[in-house]
Structure formats: structure tokens, C-alpha cells
Design an enzyme around this catalytic site. Structure first.
Site, PDB file in Angstrom:
ATOM      1  N   ASP A  55     -13.915  14.185  -3.189  1.00 40.85           N
ATOM      2  CA  ASP A  55     -13.983  15.449  -3.923  1.00 40.85           C
ATOM      3  C   ASP A  55     -15.242  15.433  -4.779  1.00 40.85           C
ATOM      4  OD1 ASP A  55     -13.137  17.884  -5.293  1.00 40.85           O
ATOM      5  OD2 ASP A  55     -11.100  17.352  -4.750  1.00 40.85           O
ATOM      6  N   LYS A  58      -7.301   7.947  -0.622  1.00 41.69           N
ATOM      7  CA  LYS A  58      -8.659   8.206  -0.095  1.00 41.69           C
ATOM      8  C   LYS A  58      -9.287   9.451  -0.729  1.00 41.69           C
ATOM      9  CE  LYS A  58      -7.711   6.065   4.398  1.00 41.69           C
ATOM     10  NZ  LYS A  58      -6.246   5.868   4.260  1.00 41.69           N
ATOM     11  N   LYS A  65       0.848  -1.187   0.000  1.00 42.96           N
ATOM     12  CA  LYS A  65       0.000   0.000   0.000  1.00 42.96           C
ATOM     13  C   LYS A  65       0.890   1.246   0.000  1.00 42.96           C
ATOM     14  CE  LYS A  65      -2.315   1.570   3.657  1.00 42.96           C
ATOM     15  NZ  LYS A  65      -2.300   3.038   3.671  1.00 42.96           N
ATOM     16  N   THR A  68     -10.246   3.341  10.887  1.00 43.32           N
ATOM     17  CA  THR A  68     -10.034   2.466  12.056  1.00 43.32           C
ATOM     18  C   THR A  68      -9.441   3.228  13.247  1.00 43.32           C
ATOM     19  OG1 THR A  68      -8.059   1.791  10.836  1.00 43.32           O
ATOM     20  CG2 THR A  68      -9.847   0.228  10.930  1.00 43.32           C
ATOM     21  N   ASP A  99      -3.491   4.343  -1.727  1.00 37.88           N
ATOM     22  CA  ASP A  99      -4.401   4.749  -0.651  1.00 37.88           C
ATOM     23  C   ASP A  99      -4.332   6.263  -0.444  1.00 37.88           C
ATOM     24  OD1 ASP A  99      -6.152   4.591   1.478  1.00 37.88           O
ATOM     25  OD2 ASP A  99      -4.602   4.031   2.927  1.00 37.88           O
ATOM     26  N   GLY A 120       0.770  -2.077   8.682  1.00 40.34           N
ATOM     27  CA  GLY A 120       1.848  -1.107   8.522  1.00 40.34           C
ATOM     28  C   GLY A 120       2.900  -1.250   9.585  1.00 40.34           C
ATOM     29  N   ARG A 121       2.802  -0.435  10.639  1.00 44.81           N
ATOM     30  CA  ARG A 121       3.868  -0.331  11.641  1.00 44.81           C
ATOM     31  C   ARG A 121       4.337  -1.639  12.244  1.00 44.81           C
ATOM     32  NH1 ARG A 121       0.685   4.758  13.990  1.00 44.81           N
ATOM     33  NH2 ARG A 121      -0.917   3.495  12.970  1.00 44.81           N
ATOM     34  N   THR A 169     -13.658  15.099 -10.327  1.00 46.68           N
ATOM     35  CA  THR A 169     -12.277  15.065  -9.823  1.00 46.68           C
ATOM     36  C   THR A 169     -11.924  13.670  -9.303  1.00 46.68           C
ATOM     37  OG1 THR A 169     -12.413  17.392  -9.266  1.00 46.68           O
ATOM     38  CG2 THR A 169     -10.703  16.137  -8.155  1.00 46.68           C
ATOM     39  N   GLN A 178      -4.395   3.439  16.271  1.00 48.68           N
ATOM     40  CA  GLN A 178      -5.583   2.701  15.829  1.00 48.68           C
ATOM     41  C   GLN A 178      -6.488   2.411  17.024  1.00 48.68           C
ATOM     42  OE1 GLN A 178      -6.253   2.414  12.809  1.00 48.68           O
ATOM     43  NE2 GLN A 178      -4.513   1.811  11.538  1.00 48.68           N
ATOM     44  N   PRO A 198     -17.530  14.679  -8.067  1.00 48.26           N
ATOM     45  CA  PRO A 198     -17.459  13.447  -8.869  1.00 48.26           C
ATOM     46  C   PRO A 198     -16.425  13.488  -9.997  1.00 48.26           C
ATOM     47  CG  PRO A 198     -19.739  13.938  -8.367  1.00 48.26           C
ATOM     48  CD  PRO A 198     -18.937  15.102  -7.846  1.00 48.26           C
TER      49      PRO A 198
HETATM   50  O1  C5P Z   1       0.605   1.082  10.882  1.00 48.09           O
HETATM   51  P1  C5P Z   1      -0.792   0.590  10.683  1.00 48.09           P
HETATM   52  O2  C5P Z   1      -0.891  -0.926  10.563  1.00 48.09           O
HETATM   53  O3  C5P Z   1      -1.762   1.136  11.695  1.00 48.09           O
HETATM   54  O4  C5P Z   1      -1.163   1.177   9.263  1.00 48.09           O
HETATM   55  C1  C5P Z   1      -2.441   1.094   8.714  1.00 48.09           C
HETATM   56  C2  C5P Z   1      -2.410   1.732   7.367  1.00 48.09           C
HETATM   57  O5  C5P Z   1      -3.711   1.615   6.825  1.00 48.09           O
HETATM   58  C3  C5P Z   1      -2.046   3.204   7.350  1.00 48.09           C
HETATM   59  O6  C5P Z   1      -1.274   3.442   6.170  1.00 48.09           O
HETATM   60  C4  C5P Z   1      -3.378   3.920   7.258  1.00 48.09           C
HETATM   61  O7  C5P Z   1      -3.287   5.107   6.504  1.00 48.09           O
HETATM   62  C5  C5P Z   1      -4.238   2.901   6.533  1.00 48.09           C
HETATM   63  N1  C5P Z   1      -5.673   2.917   6.783  1.00 48.09           N
HETATM   64  C6  C5P Z   1      -6.220   2.816   8.039  1.00 48.09           C
HETATM   65  N2  C5P Z   1      -7.578   2.865   8.211  1.00 48.09           N
HETATM   66  C7  C5P Z   1      -8.388   2.974   7.159  1.00 48.09           C
HETATM   67  C8  C5P Z   1      -7.837   3.034   5.862  1.00 48.09           C
HETATM   68  C9  C5P Z   1      -6.461   2.998   5.715  1.00 48.09           C
HETATM   69  O8  C5P Z   1      -5.478   2.673   9.018  1.00 48.09           O
HETATM   70  N3  C5P Z   1      -9.675   2.959   7.314  1.00 48.09           N
END
Ligand code: C5P
Length: 230
Positions: free
Chosen positions: A63, A60, A32, A119, A58, A208-209, A67, A188, A65
Site C-alpha cells: 500500500d 503481505k 504463521k 512461490t 502474513d 502449511g498443507r 498505510t 505451489q 508508505p
Molecule cells: O500449504 P503450503 O505449505 O503451500 O502453505 C504455504 C503458506 O505460505 C501459505 O499460507 C501461503 O500463503 C504462504 N506463502 C507462500 N508463498 C510466499 C509467501 C507466503 O506460499 N511467497
């Protein structure tokens, strides 16, 4: 997607992102990319990462339609396979995007993922101007809006995925907020373990992290892959 995990390449430079992606590629299905890298490197990073796995852009989009439509088309043209837009773009926009998705799929697989409620929100920190209804109902209403427009890709938390999957079995549910028991939640709020998210019906996870910041990202990625195969 062989292993339904997207690693969020949330780092600052292209070399770091590519090094990380190469390390974890055997254990995941895709990557992603968000504005953090796309603002700097645009199409070139999409194409380089696409050599290692499916690319999920990602940004997101939210805007008017025309665009949003053009942004989705550009994302496809740049070589991504998944793109996120907000459900709150409204029905008119979502319907146009569903038509675009059908057209683009005549060329190759491409999926629009509709973001419901981030989330990082729970009942305590959600925006104050939101309707006074539970977050799970908010997620359901936004998902229903997407399905009724003809889209089937939904981004929600693992917490909502079971009831959504029961109501919309045709959906492709992508769930961020995924943590192993020992991981920090970071910012989160609505989190779930990878195994539990898949058991509840998630189609793909975003991590991610817990992988990006691990001492050994490949080992962390392998643990997430194992957790969903059990
Ligand atoms: O580090 P972590 O696992 O929390 O990363 C989650 C990733 O998913 C981030 O890049 C965040 O921007 C993305 N994301 C999210 N919640 C959403 C959509 C995308 O955390 N609803």
C-alpha cells in the site's frame, strides 16, 4: 528460533488453529497466521498463538508508505514477531520500514519479512505484465531493493535461496513451498524439500498443507523437523 519451521495455520476457526498449534508445537518454532483467521479474530488469536510459539503475521502489506508503516506498527503492538510486506512497496517505503524495525527492536525482537516473488509463480504462470526477465532475476532485484533499504528479512523460494545467501550473507531467508517427496505440490510451483532448502541456506521454512491436512499433524511436523536436523 530453536526449530526453524513456521506452520501456516491455514484453517477457518480459532479452536481448530489452537488445537493444531498445540499438537505440533514441540516440533516447530512458530506459527504463521494470515487473513483467513486474522479477519475474524485479530489481536486475540495473535496473543493466544504467541503462548505456543513465535507468531508470523502474513498479510503481505502492499500500500502507500504511511498505510504500510501503520499496519506494521499495529502488527507489532498486537504481539507478532514477524510480519510480511511486499518488496514492490518501493524504496521510499522500505527505508521507512527499516527505520521502524530498528526502533521496534529496541523494545523486543521483531522482523519485517520482504516478499519477493510468490512461490506459486513460475515462468509459465507469472503475471503477463511483469518485466520480461527470469523469475530468479526478479527475486534478486527485489531482494537487493530490500537490503539496500536496510531490511534483511526476505521471503523467497528455496530455489533462489542459495544464490541470494551468497550475495547477501547477512539475510534471513524464509522459504515457503516446502514439500517432502511424497507430498502434493498443491498450487505451489517453486518447491523444495525441507532438507534441501536448509542446505541451500534457508533460515526458516513455512509449511502449511503437508502438516495441516495430514491425518496426524504431529507426526507430519515431526518428520519435517527430522528432515532439517539430518
Ligand atoms: O500449504 P503450503 O505449505 O503451500 O502453505 C504455504 C503458506 O505460505 C501459505 O499460507 C501461503 O500463503 C504462504 N506463502 C507462500 N508463498 C510466499 C509467501 C507466503 O506460499 N511467497
Amino acid at each position: 528460533m530453536k526449530i526453524p519451521i513456521f506452520v501456516a495455520l491455514d484453517v477457518d476457526c480459532k479452536n481448530e488453529a489452537l488445537t493444531l498449534a498445540k499438537k505440533v508445537a514441540p516440533y516447530v518454532g512458530g506459527f504463521k497466521l494470515g487473513p483467513r483467521l486474522l479477519i475474524k479474530y485479530g489481536e486475540s488469536i495473535i496473543q493466544e498463538v504467541a503462548k505456543l510459539g513465535e507468531v508470523f503475521v502474513d498479510n503481505k502489506y502492499h500500500d502507500i508508505p504511511s498505510t504500510v508503516y501503520s499496519a506494521v506498527q499495529s502488527t507489532f503492538d498486537a504481539g507478532a514477531t514477524y510480519v510480511t510486506i511486499h518488496a514492490s512497496n518501493g524504496h521510499e517505503c522500505l527505508k521507512k520500514l527499516a527505520q521502524l524495525e530498528r526502533e521496534l527492536n529496541k523494545q523486543r525482537f521483531f522482523k519485517i519479512l520482504v516478499v519477493t516473488v510468490l512461490t506459486s509463480f513460475d515462468e509459465n504462470n507469472k503475471p503477463s505484465n511483469w518485466q520480461d526477465k527470469p523469475l530468479s532475476d526478479q527475486v534478486y532485484d527485489l531482494a537487493r531493493e530490500a537490503f539496500s533499504a536496510g531490511l534483511s528479512g526476505i521471503v523467497c523460494s528455496g530455489v533462489e535461496v542459495k544464490s541470494l545467501k551468497e550475495k547477501f550473507p547477512q539475510g534471513f531467508f524464509v522459504t515457503p513451498g516446502i514439500r517432502l517427496a511424497e507430498n502434493s505440490a498443491d498450487d505451489q510451483k517453486r518447491i523444495l524439500t525441507p532438507g534441501e532448502a536448509i542446505r541451500r541456506g534457508a533460515s526458516a521454512l513455512v509449511v502449511g498443507r503437508p502438516i495441516v491436512k495430514a491425518q496426524q499433524p504431529e507426526e507430519a511436523a515431526s518428520r519435517f523437523a527430522q528432515a532439517i536436523s539430518m
